[in-house]
Scaffold this motif. Structure first.
Motif, PDB file in Angstrom:
ATOM      1  N   GLU A  32       6.751  16.542  -6.274  1.00  0.00           N
ATOM      2  CA  GLU A  32       6.894  15.547  -7.351  1.00  0.00           C
ATOM      3  C   GLU A  32       6.925  14.117  -6.821  1.00  0.00           C
ATOM      4  O   GLU A  32       6.884  13.162  -7.611  1.00  0.00           O
ATOM      5  CB  GLU A  32       8.174  15.812  -8.144  1.00  0.00           C
ATOM      6  N   THR A  33       7.001  13.939  -5.513  1.00  0.00           N
ATOM      7  CA  THR A  33       7.043  12.601  -4.933  1.00  0.00           C
ATOM      8  C   THR A  33       5.656  11.966  -5.033  1.00  0.00           C
ATOM      9  O   THR A  33       4.712  12.370  -4.347  1.00  0.00           O
ATOM     10  CB  THR A  33       7.486  12.649  -3.459  1.00  0.00           C
ATOM     11  N   ALA A  34       5.539  10.963  -5.894  1.00  0.00           N
ATOM     12  CA  ALA A  34       4.274  10.255  -6.042  1.00  0.00           C
ATOM     13  C   ALA A  34       4.065   9.272  -4.909  1.00  0.00           C
ATOM     14  O   ALA A  34       2.924   9.029  -4.477  1.00  0.00           O
ATOM     15  CB  ALA A  34       4.235   9.515  -7.381  1.00  0.00           C
ATOM     16  N   GLU A  35       5.165   8.715  -4.420  1.00  0.00           N
ATOM     17  CA  GLU A  35       5.082   7.711  -3.356  1.00  0.00           C
ATOM     18  C   GLU A  35       6.456   7.510  -2.745  1.00  0.00           C
ATOM     19  O   GLU A  35       7.488   7.784  -3.378  1.00  0.00           O
ATOM     20  CB  GLU A  35       4.574   6.375  -3.918  1.00  0.00           C
ATOM     21  N   VAL A  36       6.457   7.073  -1.499  1.00  0.00           N
ATOM     22  CA  VAL A  36       7.672   6.650  -0.819  1.00  0.00           C
ATOM     23  C   VAL A  36       7.460   5.200  -0.409  1.00  0.00           C
ATOM     24  O   VAL A  36       6.513   4.886   0.319  1.00  0.00           O
ATOM     25  CB  VAL A  36       7.972   7.516   0.420  1.00  0.00           C
ATOM     26  N   ILE A  37       8.310   4.324  -0.905  1.00  0.00           N
ATOM     27  CA  ILE A  37       8.195   2.892  -0.634  1.00  0.00           C
ATOM     28  C   ILE A  37       9.349   2.483   0.268  1.00  0.00           C
ATOM     29  O   ILE A  37      10.514   2.581  -0.128  1.00  0.00           O
ATOM     30  CB  ILE A  37       8.217   2.081  -1.947  1.00  0.00           C
ATOM     31  N   VAL A  38       9.038   2.045   1.463  1.00  0.00           N
ATOM     32  CA  VAL A  38      10.043   1.588   2.417  1.00  0.00           C
ATOM     33  C   VAL A  38       9.996   0.064   2.472  1.00  0.00           C
ATOM     34  O   VAL A  38       8.937  -0.521   2.747  1.00  0.00           O
ATOM     35  CB  VAL A  38       9.804   2.172   3.824  1.00  0.00           C
ATOM     36  N   ILE A  39      11.129  -0.574   2.204  1.00  0.00           N
ATOM     37  CA  ILE A  39      11.259  -2.014   2.365  1.00  0.00           C
ATOM     38  C   ILE A  39      12.068  -2.257   3.629  1.00  0.00           C
ATOM     39  O   ILE A  39      13.277  -1.987   3.659  1.00  0.00           O
ATOM     40  CB  ILE A  39      11.946  -2.670   1.158  1.00  0.00           C
ATOM     41  N   ASP A  40      11.404  -2.728   4.664  1.00  0.00           N
ATOM     42  CA  ASP A  40      12.085  -3.049   5.922  1.00  0.00           C
ATOM     43  C   ASP A  40      12.641  -4.463   5.788  1.00  0.00           C
ATOM     44  O   ASP A  40      11.900  -5.444   5.812  1.00  0.00           O
ATOM     45  CB  ASP A  40      11.096  -2.966   7.079  1.00  0.00           C
ATOM     46  N   ASP A  41      13.965  -4.538   5.643  1.00  0.00           N
ATOM     47  CA  ASP A  41      14.619  -5.816   5.324  1.00  0.00           C
ATOM     48  C   ASP A  41      14.902  -6.626   6.596  1.00  0.00           C
ATOM     49  O   ASP A  41      16.044  -6.820   6.988  1.00  0.00           O
ATOM     50  CB  ASP A  41      15.913  -5.551   4.548  1.00  0.00           C
ATOM     51  N   ALA A  42      13.804  -7.073   7.237  1.00  0.00           N
ATOM     52  CA  ALA A  42      13.882  -7.936   8.416  1.00  0.00           C
ATOM     53  C   ALA A  42      14.657  -7.280   9.561  1.00  0.00           C
ATOM     54  O   ALA A  42      15.549  -7.892  10.152  1.00  0.00           O
ATOM     55  CB  ALA A  42      14.493  -9.299   8.057  1.00  0.00           C
ATOM     56  N   SER A  43      14.304  -6.037   9.857  1.00  0.00           N
ATOM     57  CA  SER A  43      14.970  -5.327  10.955  1.00  0.00           C
ATOM     58  C   SER A  43      14.670  -5.987  12.301  1.00  0.00           C
ATOM     59  O   SER A  43      13.598  -6.569  12.513  1.00  0.00           O
ATOM     60  CB  SER A  43      14.504  -3.867  11.006  1.00  0.00           C
ATOM     61  N   ASP A  44      15.634  -5.867  13.210  1.00  0.00           N
ATOM     62  CA  ASP A  44      15.449  -6.336  14.579  1.00  0.00           C
ATOM     63  C   ASP A  44      14.976  -5.212  15.498  1.00  0.00           C
ATOM     64  O   ASP A  44      14.754  -5.445  16.692  1.00  0.00           O
ATOM     65  CB  ASP A  44      16.758  -6.926  15.123  1.00  0.00           C
ATOM     66  N   ASP A  45      14.847  -3.997  14.959  1.00  0.00           N
ATOM     67  CA  ASP A  45      14.392  -2.872  15.770  1.00  0.00           C
ATOM     68  C   ASP A  45      13.045  -2.375  15.238  1.00  0.00           C
ATOM     69  O   ASP A  45      12.371  -3.066  14.475  1.00  0.00           O
ATOM     70  CB  ASP A  45      15.452  -1.763  15.804  1.00  0.00           C
ATOM     71  N   ASP A  46      12.670  -1.163  15.632  1.00  0.00           N
ATOM     72  CA  ASP A  46      11.356  -0.622  15.261  1.00  0.00           C
ATOM     73  C   ASP A  46      11.430   0.282  14.037  1.00  0.00           C
ATOM     74  O   ASP A  46      10.767   1.329  13.970  1.00  0.00           O
ATOM     75  CB  ASP A  46      10.769   0.151  16.445  1.00  0.00           C
ATOM     76  N   THR A  47      12.233  -0.114  13.042  1.00  0.00           N
ATOM     77  CA  THR A  47      12.373   0.692  11.824  1.00  0.00           C
ATOM     78  C   THR A  47      11.032   0.960  11.165  1.00  0.00           C
ATOM     79  O   THR A  47      10.719   2.098  10.789  1.00  0.00           O
ATOM     80  CB  THR A  47      13.319  -0.015  10.837  1.00  0.00           C
ATOM     81  N   ALA A  48      10.212  -0.068  11.003  1.00  0.00           N
ATOM     82  CA  ALA A  48       8.929   0.106  10.312  1.00  0.00           C
ATOM     83  C   ALA A  48       8.019   1.077  11.059  1.00  0.00           C
ATOM     84  O   ALA A  48       7.375   1.940  10.444  1.00  0.00           O
ATOM     85  CB  ALA A  48       8.247  -1.246  10.137  1.00  0.00           C
ATOM     86  N   ALA A  49       7.972   0.956  12.369  1.00  0.00           N
ATOM     87  CA  ALA A  49       7.125   1.850  13.158  1.00  0.00           C
ATOM     88  C   ALA A  49       7.630   3.292  13.071  1.00  0.00           C
ATOM     89  O   ALA A  49       6.829   4.241  12.983  1.00  0.00           O
ATOM     90  CB  ALA A  49       7.098   1.386  14.613  1.00  0.00           C
TER      91      ALA A  49
END
Length: 323
Positions: A32-49
């Motif tokens: 049922e998951t249509a999408e997963v939206i991640v908002i990386d709130d100016a992390s100082d580490d490699d959260t987005a990667a």
């Protein structure tokens, strides 16, 4: 039934490289998951990667990075604006969901908010090493505003059982039709505030006692890190809840109890700030000038002293929010 409905999972993250993979990967499991939206709130580490790697090329994953830290409420609003699913599901970056969660929740008919039970797990736990889940009597409970408010009233020294911890699926059309979003002045209690305002606008809130959400539990309480401005913003929101017309006496009394509790916490935190700045004697003298301030400060100090003598609270690891 919402059997054909879709879910937009929104994850706001800051310096969550150690946990974001579990959040992303478990959110993508449910059909049922249509999408997963991640908002990386100016992390100082490699959260987005780390989030991108966890998605393994799944085109349902979208990652948006903030140039500056905007806070969880603003980050969630950004994600909701991007969402396209019938329901929005907030998932904290250090938590994860259990298989079949959305199938179970979307089977609840005619609800604008559907939440399920939370299993508290250790910081090092993951989807593959969960503690045994305590048995529950499966049922779906309708939560009105009065009962939700009462369940979130936690005087100092009592154990935390707030339903504000719940992470409901929220009908996106309801949010849009009512013009509701997170209050971006808040960095504490922003979930609770939104749920109250949804209920005040007539949302139907259903809670299942079955477990579908795992929350990593830290033994060091967040309350010790509450900033004065955060408590003030939450208290201001509580006063705004009381100003809404049309509530019955029971509901108004439940919300008033929370507002009074928050007022005492804010005034005590403000006094402690003043004491650190000008010294104990001058801070006490300043508080004495206003009896409406002095009494909550004294009660708060005494409560802290008594609570320090109590045995440490039992760990919540392996326990449920709704027992």
């Amino acid at each position: 039934m919402n059997a054909s409905a879709s879910v937009s999972v929104i994850i706001t993250a800051r310096d969550a490289v150690a946990t974001i993979a579990d959040a992303v990967s478990t959110a993508l499991v449910d059909a049922e998951t249509a999408e997963v939206i991640v908002i990386d709130d100016a992390s100082d580490d490699d959260t987005a990667a780390a989030a991108e790697a966890a998605g393994r090329g799944d085109d349902r994953l979208t990652i948006s990075q903030c140039a500056v830290n905007i806070g969880p409420a603003a980050a969630r609003n950004r994600a909701v604006e991007m969402a396209t699913g019938d329901f929005v599901a907030v998932l904290d970056a250090d938590d994860f969901i259990l298989p079949g969660r959305f199938t179970r929740l979307l089977a609840v008919p005619d609800a604008d908010m559907m939440a399920d039970n939370i299993l508290f797990v250790a910081e090092h736990a993951g989807p593959g090493n969960l503690p045994p889940t305590p048995p529950v009597n499966p049922q779906v409970i309708d939560i009105d505003l009065a009962s939700f408010a009462r369940a979130n009233h936690s005087p100092r020294g009592t154990s935390r059982k707030e339903l504000g911890f719940l992470k409901p699926l929220m009908r996106r059309a309801f949010l849009l039709d009512q013009g509701l979003c997170y209050d971006e002045t808040m960095r504490l209690g922003e979930d609770y505030d939104l749920y109250v305002r949804m209920l005040q606008q007539g949302a139907r809130f259903c809670v299942s006692t079955e477990v579908g959400y795992a929350a990593r539990w830290r033994e060091d309480s967040l309350s010790s890190r509450h900033q004065t401005a955060d408590l003030q913003a939450l208290y201001t929101a509580a006063l705004a809840h009381l100003a809404v017309d049309g509530m019955d006496d029971t509901t108004h009394a439940a919300l008033a109890a929370i507002a009074d509790e928050l007022r005492q916490r804010f005034l005590l935190r403000e006094f402690l700030d003043q004491r650190a700045k000008v010294g104990r004697a001058r801070a006490i003298l300043s508080a004495c000038r206003d009896p409406m301030t002095f009494a909550p400060v004294v009660r708060g100090i005494l409560a802290d002293k008594f609570s320090a003598r109590r045995p440490a609270a039992a760990s919540r690891i392996g326990r449920l929010l709704i027992e």
